[in-house]
Design a protein around this motif. Structure first.
Motif, PDB file in Angstrom:
ATOM      1  N   ASP A  25      41.076 -45.836  27.277  1.00 42.99           N
ATOM      2  CA  ASP A  25      41.463 -45.590  28.670  1.00 42.99           C
ATOM      3  C   ASP A  25      42.684 -46.440  28.986  1.00 42.99           C
ATOM      4  O   ASP A  25      43.246 -47.088  28.111  1.00 42.99           O
ATOM      5  CB  ASP A  25      40.302 -45.865  29.626  1.00 42.99           C
ATOM      6  CG  ASP A  25      39.801 -47.298  29.550  1.00 42.99           C
ATOM      7  OD1 ASP A  25      40.579 -48.206  29.182  1.00 42.99           O
ATOM      8  OD2 ASP A  25      38.626 -47.524  29.869  1.00 42.99           O
ATOM      9  N   GLU A  26      43.080 -46.436  30.237  1.00 45.04           N
ATOM     10  CA  GLU A  26      44.281 -47.171  30.640  1.00 45.04           C
ATOM     11  C   GLU A  26      44.157 -48.674  30.421  1.00 45.04           C
ATOM     12  O   GLU A  26      45.159 -49.382  30.357  1.00 45.04           O
ATOM     13  CB  GLU A  26      44.621 -46.860  32.096  1.00 45.04           C
ATOM     14  CG  GLU A  26      45.077 -45.439  32.289  1.00 45.04           C
ATOM     15  CD  GLU A  26      45.410 -45.109  33.735  1.00 45.04           C
ATOM     16  OE1 GLU A  26      45.409 -46.013  34.590  1.00 45.04           O
ATOM     17  OE2 GLU A  26      45.681 -43.924  33.997  1.00 45.04           O
ATOM     18  N   GLY A  27      42.934 -49.178  30.304  1.00 47.82           N
ATOM     19  CA  GLY A  27      42.727 -50.599  30.075  1.00 47.82           C
ATOM     20  C   GLY A  27      42.824 -51.001  28.612  1.00 47.82           C
ATOM     21  O   GLY A  27      42.846 -52.188  28.289  1.00 47.82           O
ATOM     22  N   THR A  28      42.892 -50.022  27.715  1.00 51.43           N
ATOM     23  CA  THR A  28      43.002 -50.311  26.291  1.00 51.43           C
ATOM     24  C   THR A  28      44.427 -50.753  25.986  1.00 51.43           C
ATOM     25  O   THR A  28      45.383 -50.093  26.370  1.00 51.43           O
ATOM     26  CB  THR A  28      42.653 -49.065  25.451  1.00 51.43           C
ATOM     27  OG1 THR A  28      41.372 -48.571  25.844  1.00 51.43           O
ATOM     28  CG2 THR A  28      42.633 -49.395  23.977  1.00 51.43           C
ATOM     29  N   THR A  29      44.540 -51.870  25.286  1.00 54.95           N
ATOM     30  CA  THR A  29      45.874 -52.395  24.989  1.00 54.95           C
ATOM     31  C   THR A  29      46.461 -51.731  23.747  1.00 54.95           C
ATOM     32  O   THR A  29      45.731 -51.196  22.893  1.00 54.95           O
ATOM     33  CB  THR A  29      45.827 -53.913  24.751  1.00 54.95           C
ATOM     34  OG1 THR A  29      45.073 -54.174  23.549  1.00 54.95           O
ATOM     35  CG2 THR A  29      45.216 -54.641  25.943  1.00 54.95           C
ATOM     36  N   ARG A  30      47.763 -51.813  23.660  1.00 54.74           N
ATOM     37  CA  ARG A  30      48.458 -51.292  22.483  1.00 54.74           C
ATOM     38  C   ARG A  30      47.975 -52.021  21.227  1.00 54.74           C
ATOM     39  O   ARG A  30      47.784 -51.416  20.181  1.00 54.74           O
ATOM     40  CB  ARG A  30      49.968 -51.456  22.662  1.00 54.74           C
ATOM     41  CG  ARG A  30      50.769 -50.903  21.524  1.00 54.74           C
ATOM     42  CD  ARG A  30      52.259 -51.083  21.756  1.00 54.74           C
ATOM     43  NE  ARG A  30      52.981 -50.402  20.711  1.00 54.74           N
ATOM     44  CZ  ARG A  30      54.016 -49.637  20.909  1.00 54.74           C
ATOM     45  NH1 ARG A  30      54.469 -49.448  22.130  1.00 54.74           N
ATOM     46  NH2 ARG A  30      54.623 -49.057  19.901  1.00 54.74           N
TER      47      ARG A  30
END
Length: 107
Positions: A25-30
């Motif tokens: 999701d948007e909270g997952t970091t690169r």
């Protein structure tokens, strides 16, 4: 851990996600995504619709709001790569490929 393998692709209006790809999701970091790729013995290759698709399809998507991108057939030129997803982003569709790293050259 078993490594990710190519899967049968059935695109819906041009979009598709590999069944074994984690649900990020948007909270997952690169860094988390790249770590997953490394754990699976490879790396990601991103191909952007706006630079790869036929001009007529790009215009249809961005100018007329047509969301069916089934005619876009992105290809990754890295050896043994396979598709992980075709999904929409704030900047338009992208194709995410997985490219296994050559074990003979990794030292």
């Amino acid at each position: 851990m078993s490594q990710i393998q190519a899967a049968t692709i059935k695109r819906d209006e041009g979009y598709w996600t590999h069944p074994d790809l984690p649900e990020w999701d948007e909270g997952t970091t690169r860094a988390e995504c790249e770590s997953w790729a490394a754990d699976n013995g490879g790396e990601f290759v991103v191909i952007r619709f706006e630079y790869d698709a036929p001009e007529k399809l790009i215009d249809s998507y961005f100018e007329q709001g047509e969301t069916d991108i089934s005619d876009w057939l992105p290809v990754c030129k890295k050896a043994c790569s396979f598709l992980l997803s075709i999904h929409d982003t704030e900047d338009g569709p992208v194709a995410l490929f997985f490219a296994p790293k050559d074990k003979d050259t990794d030292a």
